[in-house]
Every structure is written in C-alpha cells, then in structure tokens.
Design a protein around this motif. Structure first.
Motif, short mmCIF file in Angstrom:
data_model
loop_
_atom_site.label_atom_id
_atom_site.label_comp_id
_atom_site.label_asym_id
_atom_site.label_seq_id
_atom_site.Cartn_x
_atom_site.Cartn_y
_atom_site.Cartn_z
N ASN A 131 0.87 -1.18 0.00
CA ASN A 131 0.00 0.00 0.00
C ASN A 131 0.90 1.22 0.00
O ASN A 131 1.82 1.31 0.83
N VAL A 132 0.64 2.15 -0.92
CA VAL A 132 1.50 3.31 -1.09
C VAL A 132 0.69 4.59 -0.94
O VAL A 132 -0.40 4.71 -1.49
N THR A 133 1.26 5.54 -0.21
CA THR A 133 0.71 6.88 -0.12
C THR A 133 1.77 7.80 -0.71
O THR A 133 2.94 7.70 -0.35
N GLY A 134 1.38 8.65 -1.64
CA GLY A 134 2.35 9.55 -2.24
C GLY A 134 1.75 10.33 -3.39
O GLY A 134 0.53 10.40 -3.54
N ILE A 135 2.62 10.90 -4.19
CA ILE A 135 2.22 11.74 -5.32
C ILE A 135 2.71 11.10 -6.61
O ILE A 135 3.87 10.71 -6.71
N VAL A 136 1.80 11.01 -7.60
CA VAL A 136 2.14 10.48 -8.91
C VAL A 136 2.67 11.61 -9.79
O VAL A 136 2.10 12.70 -9.83
N TYR A 137 3.78 11.33 -10.47
CA TYR A 137 4.38 12.28 -11.41
C TYR A 137 4.51 11.62 -12.77
O TYR A 137 4.55 10.40 -12.88
N ARG A 138 4.62 12.41 -13.79
CA ARG A 138 4.85 11.91 -15.16
C ARG A 138 6.22 12.39 -15.63
O ARG A 138 6.70 13.42 -15.21
N GLY A 139 6.79 11.61 -16.54
CA GLY A 139 8.04 12.03 -17.18
C GLY A 139 9.27 11.86 -16.30
O GLY A 139 9.99 12.81 -16.05
N GLN B 173 17.80 4.68 -17.52
CA GLN B 173 17.35 4.20 -18.82
C GLN B 173 16.05 3.41 -18.73
O GLN B 173 15.16 3.57 -19.55
N GLN B 174 15.92 2.59 -17.71
CA GLN B 174 14.77 1.69 -17.59
C GLN B 174 13.45 2.44 -17.45
O GLN B 174 12.45 2.05 -18.03
N TRP B 175 13.41 3.54 -16.69
CA TRP B 175 12.16 4.23 -16.38
C TRP B 175 12.05 5.61 -17.03
O TRP B 175 11.05 6.30 -16.82
N GLU B 176 13.04 6.03 -17.78
CA GLU B 176 13.06 7.37 -18.37
C GLU B 176 11.75 7.70 -19.08
O GLU B 176 11.28 6.96 -19.93
N GLY B 177 11.13 8.81 -18.69
CA GLY B 177 9.91 9.28 -19.32
C GLY B 177 8.63 8.67 -18.79
O GLY B 177 7.54 9.14 -19.10
N ASP B 178 8.73 7.63 -17.96
CA ASP B 178 7.55 6.94 -17.43
C ASP B 178 6.95 7.69 -16.23
O ASP B 178 7.60 8.53 -15.62
N SER B 179 5.73 7.34 -15.89
CA SER B 179 5.11 7.84 -14.66
C SER B 179 5.76 7.15 -13.47
O SER B 179 6.27 6.03 -13.57
N TYR B 180 5.72 7.82 -12.31
CA TYR B 180 6.31 7.26 -11.09
C TYR B 180 5.64 7.90 -9.88
O TYR B 180 4.93 8.90 -10.00
N ILE B 181 5.85 7.31 -8.72
CA ILE B 181 5.31 7.83 -7.46
C ILE B 181 6.47 8.16 -6.53
O ILE B 181 7.37 7.34 -6.34
N VAL B 182 6.42 9.34 -5.93
CA VAL B 182 7.30 9.67 -4.82
C VAL B 182 6.46 9.42 -3.57
O VAL B 182 5.49 10.13 -3.30
N ALA B 183 6.81 8.35 -2.85
CA ALA B 183 5.99 7.88 -1.74
C ALA B 183 6.32 8.58 -0.44
O ALA B 183 7.49 8.79 -0.12
N SER B 184 5.27 8.89 0.32
CA SER B 184 5.46 9.38 1.68
C SER B 184 5.27 8.24 2.67
O SER B 184 5.69 8.33 3.82
N GLY B 185 4.65 7.16 2.20
CA GLY B 185 4.47 5.98 3.04
C GLY B 185 4.29 4.73 2.20
O GLY B 185 3.63 4.77 1.17
N VAL B 186 4.92 3.64 2.64
CA VAL B 186 4.80 2.34 1.95
C VAL B 186 4.68 1.27 3.04
O VAL B 186 5.51 1.21 3.95
N LYS B 187 3.62 0.45 2.93
CA LYS B 187 3.41 -0.62 3.91
C LYS B 187 3.05 -1.91 3.18
O LYS B 187 2.28 -1.89 2.23
N PRO B 188 3.62 -3.05 3.63
CA PRO B 188 3.22 -4.33 3.05
C PRO B 188 1.74 -4.57 3.31
O PRO B 188 1.19 -4.11 4.31
N GLN B 189 1.09 -5.28 2.40
CA GLN B 189 -0.35 -5.58 2.57
C GLN B 189 -0.56 -6.66 3.59
O GLN B 189 0.16 -7.48 3.87
#
Length: 66
Positions: A22-30, A50-66
């Motif tokens: 479970n992730v809490t954070g902000i989604v960004y593009r590029g 190289q692997q993620w260049e240009g893709d969407s991503y999340i900068v998480a403020s919280g991450v917890k296993p389900q």
C-alpha cells in the motif's frame, strides 16, 4: 497491470521484491532521474536512468506491506 516505479527514502520493513504494498504519495509523469535525485535527495541506481526514463512514477510518503 504495468509496473510503476515507486521512490521512497526509507527501507520498507517486511516488504519483499514483487510483493504487493500500500502506497501513499504523489504520482508524477516524465521520470528524469537527475531531476528526481535533485528534488528528492534520493540517490538512484544508474540502471533507473534508462529503464524508467519518461515513465510515470510515485514519490511515496508511506509504503506498507499488505
């Protein structure tokens, strides 16, 4: 479901690779590794550049296993 890069400054206790979380954070593009490193202070692995260049991503403020 396509994979999504999640960036978080801390280790996630109890989470294993490819495990659902479970992730809490902000989604960004590029994803631009140099810019993300500058903005977040997270030291990124060179392979991410190289692997993620240009893709969407999340900068998480919280991450917890389900």
């Amino acid at each position: 479901m396509d994979p999504l890069l999640i960036l978080h400054k801390a280790d996630v206790a109890g989470a294993e690779p490819a495990e659902r979380v479970n992730v809490t954070g902000i989604v960004y593009r590029g994803f631009d590794a140099a810019e993300v490193e500058k903005e977040t202070g997270i030291d990124l692995d060179e392979a991410l550049h190289q692997q993620w260049e240009g893709d969407s991503y999340i900068v998480a403020s919280g991450v917890k296993p389900q």
